[in-house]
Design a protein around this motif. Structure first.
Motif, short mmCIF file in Angstrom:
data_model
loop_
_atom_site.label_atom_id
_atom_site.label_comp_id
_atom_site.label_asym_id
_atom_site.label_seq_id
_atom_site.Cartn_x
_atom_site.Cartn_y
_atom_site.Cartn_z
N SER A 187 0.83 -1.22 0.00
CA SER A 187 0.00 0.00 0.00
C SER A 187 0.86 1.26 0.00
O SER A 187 0.53 2.24 -0.68
CB SER A 187 -0.90 0.02 1.25
OG SER A 187 -1.91 -0.95 1.15
N ILE A 188 1.95 1.23 0.75
CA ILE A 188 2.78 2.44 0.89
C ILE A 188 3.49 2.80 -0.43
O ILE A 188 3.34 3.93 -0.90
CB ILE A 188 3.75 2.30 2.09
CG1 ILE A 188 2.93 2.23 3.39
CG2 ILE A 188 4.76 3.44 2.13
CD1 ILE A 188 3.69 1.80 4.63
N PRO A 189 4.20 1.85 -1.08
CA PRO A 189 4.76 2.21 -2.39
C PRO A 189 3.71 2.59 -3.43
O PRO A 189 3.97 3.44 -4.29
CB PRO A 189 5.55 0.96 -2.81
CG PRO A 189 5.25 -0.10 -1.83
CD PRO A 189 4.71 0.54 -0.60
N LEU A 190 2.54 1.98 -3.36
CA LEU A 190 1.47 2.36 -4.29
C LEU A 190 1.08 3.82 -4.09
O LEU A 190 0.94 4.58 -5.04
CB LEU A 190 0.23 1.47 -4.08
CG LEU A 190 0.26 0.06 -4.65
CD1 LEU A 190 -0.95 -0.73 -4.17
CD2 LEU A 190 0.30 0.09 -6.18
N ALA A 191 0.92 4.20 -2.82
CA ALA A 191 0.53 5.58 -2.50
C ALA A 191 1.62 6.56 -2.95
O ALA A 191 1.33 7.65 -3.43
CB ALA A 191 0.26 5.73 -1.01
N LYS A 192 2.88 6.12 -2.84
CA LYS A 192 3.99 6.98 -3.29
C LYS A 192 3.91 7.26 -4.78
O LYS A 192 4.37 8.30 -5.25
CB LYS A 192 5.34 6.33 -2.96
CG LYS A 192 5.71 6.47 -1.50
CD LYS A 192 7.11 5.95 -1.24
CE LYS A 192 7.46 6.08 0.23
NZ LYS A 192 8.58 5.20 0.62
N GLU A 193 3.35 6.30 -5.53
CA GLU A 193 3.20 6.48 -6.98
C GLU A 193 1.92 7.24 -7.33
O GLU A 193 1.57 7.34 -8.50
CB GLU A 193 3.19 5.12 -7.68
CG GLU A 193 4.52 4.39 -7.68
CD GLU A 193 5.60 5.12 -8.47
OE1 GLU A 193 5.31 5.67 -9.54
OE2 GLU A 193 6.76 5.17 -7.98
N GLY A 194 1.19 7.68 -6.29
CA GLY A 194 -0.01 8.48 -6.55
C GLY A 194 -1.30 7.69 -6.65
O GLY A 194 -2.36 8.26 -6.93
N ALA A 195 -1.24 6.37 -6.41
CA ALA A 195 -2.47 5.57 -6.47
C ALA A 195 -3.39 5.93 -5.31
O ALA A 195 -2.92 6.32 -4.24
CB ALA A 195 -2.12 4.08 -6.42
N VAL A 196 -4.69 5.79 -5.54
CA VAL A 196 -5.68 6.00 -4.49
C VAL A 196 -5.99 4.62 -3.91
O VAL A 196 -6.67 3.81 -4.53
CB VAL A 196 -6.96 6.64 -5.07
CG1 VAL A 196 -8.01 6.83 -4.00
CG2 VAL A 196 -6.60 7.97 -5.75
N VAL A 197 -5.41 4.34 -2.74
CA VAL A 197 -5.39 2.98 -2.21
C VAL A 197 -6.45 2.74 -1.15
O VAL A 197 -6.59 3.52 -0.21
CB VAL A 197 -3.99 2.66 -1.61
CG1 VAL A 197 -3.92 1.23 -1.11
CG2 VAL A 197 -2.88 2.92 -2.62
N SER A 198 -7.21 1.66 -1.31
CA SER A 198 -8.10 1.17 -0.26
C SER A 198 -7.47 -0.10 0.27
O SER A 198 -7.38 -1.09 -0.44
CB SER A 198 -9.48 0.84 -0.82
OG SER A 198 -10.05 1.99 -1.38
N ALA A 199 -7.01 -0.05 1.51
CA ALA A 199 -6.27 -1.18 2.07
C ALA A 199 -7.07 -1.77 3.23
O ALA A 199 -7.60 -1.04 4.06
CB ALA A 199 -4.90 -0.71 2.56
N SER A 200 -7.16 -3.08 3.26
CA SER A 200 -7.93 -3.70 4.34
C SER A 200 -7.29 -5.01 4.74
O SER A 200 -6.54 -5.63 3.98
CB SER A 200 -9.36 -3.95 3.87
OG SER A 200 -9.35 -4.70 2.68
N ASP A 201 -7.62 -5.41 5.96
CA ASP A 201 -7.09 -6.67 6.48
C ASP A 201 -8.04 -7.18 7.56
O ASP A 201 -8.71 -6.39 8.22
CB ASP A 201 -5.68 -6.45 7.07
CG ASP A 201 -4.89 -7.75 7.23
OD1 ASP A 201 -4.01 -8.02 6.40
OD2 ASP A 201 -5.18 -8.50 8.18
N ILE A 202 -8.07 -8.48 7.73
CA ILE A 202 -8.93 -9.10 8.74
C ILE A 202 -8.42 -8.78 10.15
O ILE A 202 -9.17 -8.83 11.12
CB ILE A 202 -8.99 -10.62 8.49
CG1 ILE A 202 -10.15 -11.27 9.25
CG2 ILE A 202 -7.68 -11.31 8.85
CD1 ILE A 202 -10.36 -12.74 8.90
N SER A 203 -7.10 -8.45 10.25
CA SER A 203 -6.49 -8.23 11.56
C SER A 203 -6.41 -6.74 11.90
O SER A 203 -5.79 -5.96 11.17
CB SER A 203 -5.07 -8.83 11.55
OG SER A 203 -4.24 -8.19 12.49
N ALA A 204 -7.01 -6.37 13.01
CA ALA A 204 -6.99 -4.97 13.46
C ALA A 204 -5.56 -4.54 13.81
O ALA A 204 -5.18 -3.38 13.59
CB ALA A 204 -7.92 -4.78 14.66
N SER A 205 -4.75 -5.48 14.33
CA SER A 205 -3.36 -5.15 14.67
C SER A 205 -2.59 -4.78 13.41
O SER A 205 -1.81 -3.82 13.39
CB SER A 205 -2.66 -6.34 15.33
OG SER A 205 -3.39 -6.79 16.43
#
Ligand code: SAM
Length: 239
Positions: free
Chosen positions: A78-96
């Motif tokens: 997600s972080i390198p994608l955002a650096k390239e200007g992508a609009v990222v929706s990131a999710s995970d089953i784990s709250a941690s």
């Protein structure tokens, strides 16, 4: 209790909120307190992330492109994608995991704000299992998550992720080849203390069939292999 969606999913959630979180945060991080095996896995996984970034950017700029990172972990992609200007929706089953990803993104993306053009967009992080994801994204990526899904559940998971994607779906999974299957079986005979979850391997042909059934075809394939890390990487597009 083998099934994701049944008992298995609760086990996976619990693992990635506790022991699994500590273990994988370390592997995906950059500190020195890792053993040789963990270091090797770190290297393999970082190659996977690199290859995905290459696959995505060689098709054109990511500026403003919507990307769903399903099962985002600590945000390695997600972080390198955002650096390239992508609009990222990131999710995970784990709250941690989600909390850690959020923290790392905050640190990484805005550390030297002055010399970044364009300014990165903070990914939108959510605690969500991928079965309950909705919306439409240009690109959906799901890295190293299928290992928690038996093939019987993986078909539905692939179909669901494909239904969220308009143009591209990128998946990585541990390939079910003779050699790797053997390694895994040996591993099961001698389970390590932190290997609390089951690992499922997938045959490329099964993944391809599931994609075809959903109306998608594979456009690019890659294999990332180090000593202890094996991942098949595929990019699919609407057929
Ligand atoms: N994709 C990340 C990466 O490559 O850096 C993390 C990979 S990690 C091996 C697997 C992740 O999948 C964990 O963070 C775990 O919590 C998440 N996960 C497992 N089952 C999931 C599910 N059903 N829905 C969403 N996330 C899931």
């Amino acid at each position: 209790a083998e099934e994701v969606g049944g008992g298995d999913k609760e086990v996976v959630r619990e693992y990635f909120n506790n022991n699994g979180f500590q273990r994988w945060k370390k592997i995906y991080g950059d500190t020195d307190d890792v053993n040789k095996v963990q270091l090797d896995i770190r290297l393999g996984h970082s190659k996977t992330v690199e290859n995905v970034m290459k696959m995505l950017t060689e098709e054109g700029s990511l500026q403003g492109v919507t990307v769903c990172d399903a099962g985002c972990g600590t945000g390695c992609l997600s972080i390198p994608l955002a650096k390239e200007g992508a609009v990222v929706s990131a999710s995970d089953i784990s709250a941690s995991m989600v909390a850690e990803a959020q923290k790392q993104a905050q640190e990484e993306l805005f550390k030297d704000k002055d010399d970044q053009s364009p300014a990165p967009v903070m990914p939108k992080f959510e605690v969500k299992d991928l079965e309950s994801l909705d919306g439409k994204y240009d690109t959906v990526v799901c890295l190293d998550v299928m290992i928690h899904y038996p093939q019987s559940k993986a078909d539905g998971m692939i179909a669901h992720l494909a239904s969220l994607a308009e143009n591209r779906l990128i998946l990585s999974f541990a390939p079910k080849t003779f050699y790797y299957d053997l390694l895994k079986r040996i591993g099961e005979l001698f389970p390590g203390p932190s290997k609390a979850t089951r690992a499922y391997l997938h045959a490329e042909a099964d993944v391809e069939r599931a994609l075809q059934k959903a109306g998608w075809k594979i456009r690019k394939r890659g294999l990332i292999a180090t000593q202890f890390y094996f991942a098949k990487l595929i990019e699919a597009v609407p057929a």
